[in-house]
Scaffold this motif. Structure first.
Motif, PDB file in Angstrom:
ATOM      1  N   ALA A 176      16.039  22.820 -23.673  1.00 50.77           N
ATOM      2  CA  ALA A 176      15.791  23.279 -22.303  1.00 50.77           C
ATOM      3  C   ALA A 176      16.401  22.293 -21.319  1.00 50.77           C
ATOM      4  O   ALA A 176      16.563  21.108 -21.629  1.00 50.77           O
ATOM      5  N   LYS A 177      16.752  22.811 -20.125  1.00 51.51           N
ATOM      6  CA  LYS A 177      17.185  21.872 -19.090  1.00 51.51           C
ATOM      7  C   LYS A 177      16.084  21.740 -18.057  1.00 51.51           C
ATOM      8  O   LYS A 177      15.460  22.722 -17.653  1.00 51.51           O
ATOM      9  N   LYS A 178      15.821  20.500 -17.688  1.00 56.15           N
ATOM     10  CA  LYS A 178      14.813  20.183 -16.670  1.00 56.15           C
ATOM     11  C   LYS A 178      15.466  19.224 -15.696  1.00 56.15           C
ATOM     12  O   LYS A 178      15.792  18.086 -16.066  1.00 56.15           O
ATOM     13  N   GLY A 179      15.665  19.687 -14.472  1.00 52.25           N
ATOM     14  CA  GLY A 179      16.422  18.858 -13.539  1.00 52.25           C
ATOM     15  C   GLY A 179      17.792  18.599 -14.140  1.00 52.25           C
ATOM     16  O   GLY A 179      18.397  19.490 -14.742  1.00 52.25           O
ATOM     17  N   ASP A 180      18.284  17.371 -14.034  1.00 59.88           N
ATOM     18  CA  ASP A 180      19.610  17.048 -14.554  1.00 59.88           C
ATOM     19  C   ASP A 180      19.547  16.473 -15.971  1.00 59.88           C
ATOM     20  O   ASP A 180      20.417  15.702 -16.383  1.00 59.88           O
ATOM     21  N   ASN A 181      18.504  16.854 -16.722  1.00 57.27           N
ATOM     22  CA  ASN A 181      18.348  16.404 -18.105  1.00 57.27           C
ATOM     23  C   ASN A 181      18.348  17.588 -19.058  1.00 57.27           C
ATOM     24  O   ASN A 181      17.971  18.695 -18.683  1.00 57.27           O
ATOM     25  N   HIS A 182      18.740  17.316 -20.316  1.00 62.52           N
ATOM     26  CA  HIS A 182      18.570  18.304 -21.381  1.00 62.52           C
ATOM     27  C   HIS A 182      17.601  17.727 -22.400  1.00 62.52           C
ATOM     28  O   HIS A 182      17.718  16.572 -22.802  1.00 62.52           O
ATOM     29  N   ALA A 215      18.501  13.666 -22.857  1.00 62.90           N
ATOM     30  CA  ALA A 215      19.814  13.111 -22.492  1.00 62.90           C
ATOM     31  C   ALA A 215      20.275  13.734 -21.182  1.00 62.90           C
ATOM     32  O   ALA A 215      19.784  14.788 -20.778  1.00 62.90           O
ATOM     33  N   PRO A 216      21.246  13.101 -20.502  1.00 63.53           N
ATOM     34  CA  PRO A 216      21.770  13.698 -19.273  1.00 63.53           C
ATOM     35  C   PRO A 216      22.453  15.030 -19.558  1.00 63.53           C
ATOM     36  O   PRO A 216      23.129  15.181 -20.577  1.00 63.53           O
ATOM     37  N   LEU A 217      22.258  15.997 -18.665  1.00 63.55           N
ATOM     38  CA  LEU A 217      22.960  17.285 -18.767  1.00 63.55           C
ATOM     39  C   LEU A 217      24.455  17.057 -18.618  1.00 63.55           C
ATOM     40  O   LEU A 217      24.888  16.345 -17.702  1.00 63.55           O
ATOM     41  N   SER A 218      25.227  17.678 -19.503  1.00 63.13           N
ATOM     42  CA  SER A 218      26.664  17.491 -19.432  1.00 63.13           C
ATOM     43  C   SER A 218      27.370  18.684 -20.059  1.00 63.13           C
ATOM     44  O   SER A 218      26.971  19.155 -21.127  1.00 63.13           O
ATOM     45  N   ARG A 219      28.410  19.158 -19.419  1.00 59.51           N
ATOM     46  CA  ARG A 219      29.213  20.267 -19.947  1.00 59.51           C
ATOM     47  C   ARG A 219      29.801  19.880 -21.314  1.00 59.51           C
ATOM     48  O   ARG A 219      29.942  20.708 -22.197  1.00 59.51           O
ATOM     49  N   GLU A 220      30.145  18.590 -21.474  1.00 61.18           N
ATOM     50  CA  GLU A 220      30.803  18.125 -22.700  1.00 61.18           C
ATOM     51  C   GLU A 220      29.883  18.195 -23.924  1.00 61.18           C
ATOM     52  O   GLU A 220      30.348  18.380 -25.043  1.00 61.18           O
ATOM     53  N   THR A 221      28.579  18.031 -23.717  1.00 58.82           N
ATOM     54  CA  THR A 221      27.669  17.955 -24.875  1.00 58.82           C
ATOM     55  C   THR A 221      26.762  19.173 -25.039  1.00 58.82           C
ATOM     56  O   THR A 221      26.141  19.347 -26.081  1.00 58.82           O
ATOM     57  N   ILE A 222      26.688  20.035 -24.027  1.00 55.21           N
ATOM     58  CA  ILE A 222      25.639  21.067 -24.019  1.00 55.21           C
ATOM     59  C   ILE A 222      25.754  22.052 -25.175  1.00 55.21           C
ATOM     60  O   ILE A 222      24.747  22.486 -25.743  1.00 55.21           O
ATOM     61  N   THR A 223      26.975  22.430 -25.577  1.00 55.72           N
ATOM     62  CA  THR A 223      27.098  23.433 -26.643  1.00 55.72           C
ATOM     63  C   THR A 223      26.660  22.845 -27.984  1.00 55.72           C
ATOM     64  O   THR A 223      26.034  23.530 -28.800  1.00 55.72           O
TER      65      THR A 223
END
Length: 428
Positions: free
Chosen positions: A82-88, A35-43
């Motif tokens: 893990a984060k890879k580029g702008d993805n999680h 999924a896209p990296l996002s502050r809202e969903t990362i936790t």
């Protein structure tokens, strides 16, 4: 070398990748949710691997789940994010004995697939929430992980470099999440997020080993019912920053200073000159024979460690060094001299050849491991470019000195981050 033959079958909202190999006596199944990296969903995403490893509907705690894995001839399950580029990416990995090598066993693979399906899709829940006891325990585990980054000064310096360098970009998102978000989370709202992740994430499943392809794909697609969906993936954003580098100095009560530098490479995995960038990094700071290690650490005794690595899908080159606080100016100058040397072609044909051999050996070593094969192949999905491991190795072999110089000239210094002692005064 044995070519890696990957087949892709798109079915029922899944991308199923099969890799046939008689080299391994196990079957490896890896499911990757992206999924896209996002502050809202990362936790939410950071805590899920901890929770899902703690039990399922049929095996409601870690002990029961481990006992089932042991019964499957010591199958090994791991889950991580893990984060890879702008993805999680959340990865579920299951390694299980190939029943072809076990007499009188014909259900091991079926049971393993059923178990993996249950781990992913049927966790231990209480009505419409994760089990409260499990959730509270793993919430504490994640909090400790976040605190551990602050205590590990090398990890902390790297995190702060990315904070400064990628401010306002998805990549600044902290992979372990945020304590303020963690405090607000409940067993119910994390479970709600988890259900949306199953529906919305792009799912790629890899199977590596010696198996009947049609039968295996049929087993996987029957077991994993994924609705069709169109997942919006972050476009990899290449940021240009031609202005002078941003210098950030932070003081703490520490003995050893951390000098970390961030560069924009203006080159990502799908670009044609990416293999040349890999060779550049190998000569510059990727190996113990590299310029950073030899010149910063060995010749000038200025660093306890000095190395660089690429973030291939984001177009970043990160330099790490541990130094005495008083050596900041000199260490920075010598690191920057090594970059200028690369841009000027100040490296020998022997260094070029040796580095290409080291990278090739590293890739071949990765291909000796089923999980390594999956990670290399998944680069193609993330990078949106078809480039088999064999093709990558061939391209590495063909990189010339001019190719390395050309890719070096496009690299721009972006951020200098120094974590230093409270006593030492550097210019600010």
């Amino acid at each position: 070398m044995n070519a890696i033959e990957e087949k892709l079958i798109r079915q029922s909202g899944l991308n199923v990748h099969t890799v046939q190999s008689k080299k391994f006596k196990t079957i490896n199944i890896v499911a990757k949710f992206r999924a896209p990296l996002s502050r809202e969903t990362i936790t939410n995403r950071a805590i899920l691997p901890y929770i899902l490893r703690q039990g399922t509907k049929s095996y409601p705690n870690e002990q029961a789940l481990q006992l089932k894995l042991d019964q499957l001839y010591g199958a090994v399950l791991s889950i991580d994010g893990a984060k890879k580029g702008d993805n999680h990416i959340i990865s579920f990995r299951l390694e299980v004995a190939n029943e072809n090598y076990i007499s009188n066993e014909s259900t091991v693979i079926d049971e393993a697939i059923t178990l993996l399906h249950e781990v992913i899709f049927h966790p231990h829940i209480d009505e419409d929430a994760f089990n409260t006891k499990t959730f509270n325990r793993e919430k504490e585990t994640l909090k400790q992980k976040i605190n551990a980054v602050i205590d590990d000064k090398m990890a902390y310096a790297n995190m702060r470099l990315i904070d400064e360098m990628c401010s306002g970009e998805p990549y600044e998102t902290h992979v372990h999440g945020y304590k303020d978000e963690l405090e607000k989370m409940t067993a119910q709202n994390v479970y709600e997020y988890y259900k949306s992740m199953l529906q919305e994430d792009q799912l790629d499943i890899y199977i590596v080993g010696d198996f009947d392809e049609d039968l295996m794909v049929d087993k996987i697609t029957s077991a994993i019912d994924k609705n069709e969906n169109i997942q919006v993936i972050n476009e990899q954003e290449i940021v240009n920053n031609p202005s002078p580098a941003n210098e950030v100095i932070e003081r703490q009560n520490i003995q050893q200073a951390k000098l970390h530098l961030g560069y924009r490479t203006n080159c990502v995995y799908k670009d044609n000159d990416y293999p040349a960038l890999q060779v550049f990094n190998g000569i510059f700071g990727g190996f113990p024979s590299s310029k950073l290690f030899i010149n910063v650490r060995e010749k000038n005794s200025l660093a306890y460690y000095a190395a660089s690595r690429l973030e291939s899908h984001k177009g970043l080159l990160l330099v790490f060094s541990g130094i005495a606080a008083s050596d900041y100016e000199q260490a920075r100058e010598i690191i920057e001299l090594q970059m200028n040397a690369m841009k000027n072609g100040d490296f020998t044909d022997d260094e070029l050849a040796e580095t290409k051999d080291l990278i090739e050996n590293q890739l071949l070593e990765t291909l000796d491991n089923p999980q390594g094969i999956v990670e290399l192949l998944y680069q193609q999905v993330l990078g949106d470019k078809k480039m088999t491991p064999d093709q990558l190795i061939e391209k590495i072999r063909n990189v010339t000195k001019e190719d390395v110089i050309q890719v070096a000239t496009r690299i721009q210094e972006d951020t200098i981050y120094l974590l230093t002692s409270e006593e030492e005064q550097t210019h600010e």
